[in-house]
Design a protein around this motif. Structure first.
Motif, PDB file in Angstrom:
ATOM      1  N   LYS A  32       0.856  -1.189   0.000  1.00 18.76           N
ATOM      2  CA  LYS A  32       0.000   0.000   0.000  1.00 18.76           C
ATOM      3  C   LYS A  32       0.890   1.236   0.000  1.00 18.76           C
ATOM      4  N   TRP A  33       0.754   2.055  -1.043  1.00 14.81           N
ATOM      5  CA  TRP A  33       1.570   3.253  -1.222  1.00 14.81           C
ATOM      6  C   TRP A  33       0.740   4.491  -0.889  1.00 14.81           C
ATOM      7  N   PRO A  34       1.339   5.517  -0.271  1.00 17.36           N
ATOM      8  CA  PRO A  34       0.591   6.738   0.059  1.00 17.36           C
ATOM      9  C   PRO A  34       0.053   7.463  -1.181  1.00 17.36           C
ATOM     10  N   THR A  35       0.812   7.411  -2.279  1.00 16.63           N
ATOM     11  CA  THR A  35       0.406   8.053  -3.534  1.00 16.63           C
ATOM     12  C   THR A  35       0.928   7.225  -4.706  1.00 16.63           C
ATOM     13  N   SER A  36       0.405   7.515  -5.886  1.00 15.52           N
ATOM     14  CA  SER A  36       0.913   6.828  -7.085  1.00 15.52           C
ATOM     15  C   SER A  36       2.356   7.248  -7.362  1.00 15.52           C
ATOM     16  N   GLU A  37       2.741   8.451  -6.969  1.00 15.81           N
ATOM     17  CA  GLU A  37       4.135   8.898  -7.137  1.00 15.81           C
ATOM     18  C   GLU A  37       5.071   8.014  -6.322  1.00 15.81           C
ATOM     19  N   HIS A  38       4.695   7.716  -5.076  1.00 18.32           N
ATOM     20  CA  HIS A  38       5.508   6.814  -4.243  1.00 18.32           C
ATOM     21  C   HIS A  38       5.699   5.468  -4.948  1.00 18.32           C
ATOM     22  N   ALA A  39       4.604   4.894  -5.434  1.00 19.95           N
ATOM     23  CA  ALA A  39       4.669   3.577  -6.075  1.00 19.95           C
ATOM     24  C   ALA A  39       5.559   3.611  -7.310  1.00 19.95           C
ATOM     25  N   PHE A  40       5.342   4.627  -8.156  1.00 17.83           N
ATOM     26  CA  PHE A  40       6.114   4.726  -9.392  1.00 17.83           C
ATOM     27  C   PHE A  40       7.603   4.900  -9.098  1.00 17.83           C
ATOM     28  N   GLN A  41       7.940   5.826  -8.214  1.00 12.67           N
ATOM     29  CA  GLN A  41       9.361   6.074  -7.925  1.00 12.67           C
ATOM     30  C   GLN A  41      10.030   4.852  -7.303  1.00 12.67           C
ATOM     31  N   ALA A  42       9.304   4.149  -6.434  1.00 13.35           N
ATOM     32  CA  ALA A  42       9.877   2.959  -5.786  1.00 13.35           C
ATOM     33  C   ALA A  42      10.235   1.888  -6.805  1.00 13.35           C
ATOM     34  N   MET A  43       9.434   1.793  -7.866  1.00 16.30           N
ATOM     35  CA  MET A  43       9.679   0.740  -8.862  1.00 16.30           C
ATOM     36  C   MET A  43      11.018   0.905  -9.566  1.00 16.30           C
ATOM     37  N   LYS A  44      11.593   2.093  -9.493  1.00 12.71           N
ATOM     38  CA  LYS A  44      12.927   2.317 -10.061  1.00 12.71           C
ATOM     39  C   LYS A  44      13.977   1.490  -9.331  1.00 12.71           C
ATOM     40  N   THR A  59       6.267  12.740   1.774  1.00 12.87           N
ATOM     41  CA  THR A  59       5.414  13.360   0.752  1.00 12.87           C
ATOM     42  C   THR A  59       5.727  12.793  -0.628  1.00 12.87           C
ATOM     43  N   PRO A  60       4.805  12.975  -1.578  1.00 20.52           N
ATOM     44  CA  PRO A  60       5.113  12.552  -2.950  1.00 20.52           C
ATOM     45  C   PRO A  60       6.299  13.318  -3.525  1.00 20.52           C
ATOM     46  N   GLY A  61       6.477  14.568  -3.086  1.00 21.53           N
ATOM     47  CA  GLY A  61       7.645  15.339  -3.529  1.00 21.53           C
ATOM     48  C   GLY A  61       8.947  14.709  -3.052  1.00 21.53           C
ATOM     49  N   ASP A  62       8.935  14.222  -1.810  1.00 17.60           N
ATOM     50  CA  ASP A  62      10.118  13.537  -1.273  1.00 17.60           C
ATOM     51  C   ASP A  62      10.380  12.240  -2.038  1.00 17.60           C
ATOM     52  N   ALA A  63       9.306  11.519  -2.372  1.00 16.35           N
ATOM     53  CA  ALA A  63       9.448  10.278  -3.149  1.00 16.35           C
ATOM     54  C   ALA A  63      10.043  10.582  -4.518  1.00 16.35           C
ATOM     55  N   ALA A  64       9.556  11.651  -5.151  1.00 17.26           N
ATOM     56  CA  ALA A  64      10.064  12.035  -6.468  1.00 17.26           C
ATOM     57  C   ALA A  64      11.539  12.429  -6.389  1.00 17.26           C
ATOM     58  N   LYS A  65      11.880  13.180  -5.336  1.00 16.57           N
ATOM     59  CA  LYS A  65      13.268  13.613  -5.160  1.00 16.57           C
ATOM     60  C   LYS A  65      14.182  12.392  -5.019  1.00 16.57           C
ATOM     61  N   MET A  66      13.750  11.427  -4.238  1.00 13.81           N
ATOM     62  CA  MET A  66      14.545  10.212  -4.057  1.00 13.81           C
ATOM     63  C   MET A  66      14.643   9.433  -5.374  1.00 13.81           C
ATOM     64  N   ARG A  68      14.581  10.564  -8.310  1.00 16.64           N
ATOM     65  CA  ARG A  68      15.399  11.287  -9.301  1.00 16.64           C
ATOM     66  C   ARG A  68      16.859  11.390  -8.881  1.00 16.64           C
ATOM     67  N   ASN A  69      17.172  10.886  -7.699  1.00 16.11           N
ATOM     68  CA  ASN A  69      18.533  10.939  -7.181  1.00 16.11           C
ATOM     69  C   ASN A  69      19.404   9.936  -7.956  1.00 16.11           C
ATOM     70  N   ARG A  70      20.256  10.447  -8.816  1.00 21.07           N
ATOM     71  CA  ARG A  70      21.043   9.566  -9.679  1.00 21.07           C
ATOM     72  C   ARG A  70      22.236   8.938  -8.967  1.00 21.07           C
ATOM     73  N   SER A  71      22.432   9.232  -7.679  1.00 22.88           N
ATOM     74  CA  SER A  71      23.469   8.496  -6.953  1.00 22.88           C
ATOM     75  C   SER A  71      22.934   7.132  -6.519  1.00 22.88           C
ATOM     76  N   LEU A  72      21.613   6.945  -6.621  1.00 26.06           N
ATOM     77  CA  LEU A  72      21.008   5.641  -6.326  1.00 26.06           C
ATOM     78  C   LEU A  72      20.897   4.860  -7.641  1.00 26.06           C
ATOM     79  N   PRO A  73      21.253   3.582  -7.607  1.00 19.43           N
ATOM     80  CA  PRO A  73      21.262   2.807  -8.863  1.00 19.43           C
ATOM     81  C   PRO A  73      19.840   2.456  -9.346  1.00 19.43           C
ATOM     82  N   LEU A  74      19.528   2.883 -10.560  1.00 17.44           N
ATOM     83  CA  LEU A  74      18.254   2.528 -11.194  1.00 17.44           C
ATOM     84  C   LEU A  74      18.298   1.079 -11.650  1.00 17.44           C
ATOM     85  N   ARG A  75      17.151   0.433 -11.656  1.00 15.25           N
ATOM     86  CA  ARG A  75      17.111  -0.920 -12.226  1.00 15.25           C
ATOM     87  C   ARG A  75      17.521  -0.826 -13.700  1.00 15.25           C
ATOM     88  N   LYS A  76      18.167  -1.850 -14.176  1.00 11.92           N
ATOM     89  CA  LYS A  76      18.786  -1.815 -15.500  1.00 11.92           C
ATOM     90  C   LYS A  76      17.782  -1.661 -16.644  1.00 11.92           C
TER      91      LYS A  76
END
Length: 153
Positions: A32-44, A59-66, A68-76
């Motif tokens: 269960k995600w607080p917003t669709s932004e949380h769910a989408f960003q987490a899937m990265k 917040t969804p803004g915090d989820a988006a910021k995380m 978009r943080n390119r120091s965290l490895p995106l799934r390939k």
């Protein structure tokens, strides 16, 4: 599709429920995600510790910021799957909330546009030059839900 265009962007304004920042919980991928932004960003970050860290953001803004943080490895495979994941997350959101499902259906065949200078992939770039992928996704969700409703009756 006629000349009818519906612009949306901020969660607190007209058609704000179309924003991924709108405060509608989404049950997706067993979570269960607080917003669709949380769910989408987490899937990265699916399959990593960062996945659940996105869930914990306030917040969804915090989820988006995380996200978009390119120091965290995106799934390939991210670039190849992000559009379909956005569709799945948005579909879940609108299937799970009758009130906003009705708002979406009532747009009939209007073109939905995330109108913002902040994004030229998910949005229209502010001047129509952007891809408007979120708007395209929501129109696809609208069509899916419309077909589900027809098939149910």
């Amino acid at each position: 599709m006629g000349d009818n265009v519906i612009n949306f962007y901020r969660a607190g304004s007209g058609y704000g429920c179309f924003s991924n920042f709108s405060r509608h919980t989404v049950f997706y991928k067993g979570q269960k995600w607080p917003t669709s932004e949380h769910a989408f960003q987490a899937m990265k970050f699916e399959g990593t510790d960062h996945f659940l860290n996105v869930l914990k953001t306030k917040t969804p803004g915090d989820a988006a910021k995380m996200g978009r943080n390119r120091s965290l490895p995106l799934r390939k495979d991210w670039e190849g799957v992000k559009d379909e994941i956005m569709y799945e997350v948005c579909l879940a959101k609108f299937q799970q909330h009758q009130d906003i499902q009705l708002t979406l259906i009532e747009t009939n065949d209007a073109k939905l546009v995330e109108h913002t200078t902040n994004d030229s992939y998910w949005g229209d770039g502010g001047d129509g030059s952007g891809r408007n992928q979120l708007g395209i996704t929501l129109m696809r969700v609208r069509e899916t839900i419309r077909n589900e409703l027809v098939n149910k009756n």
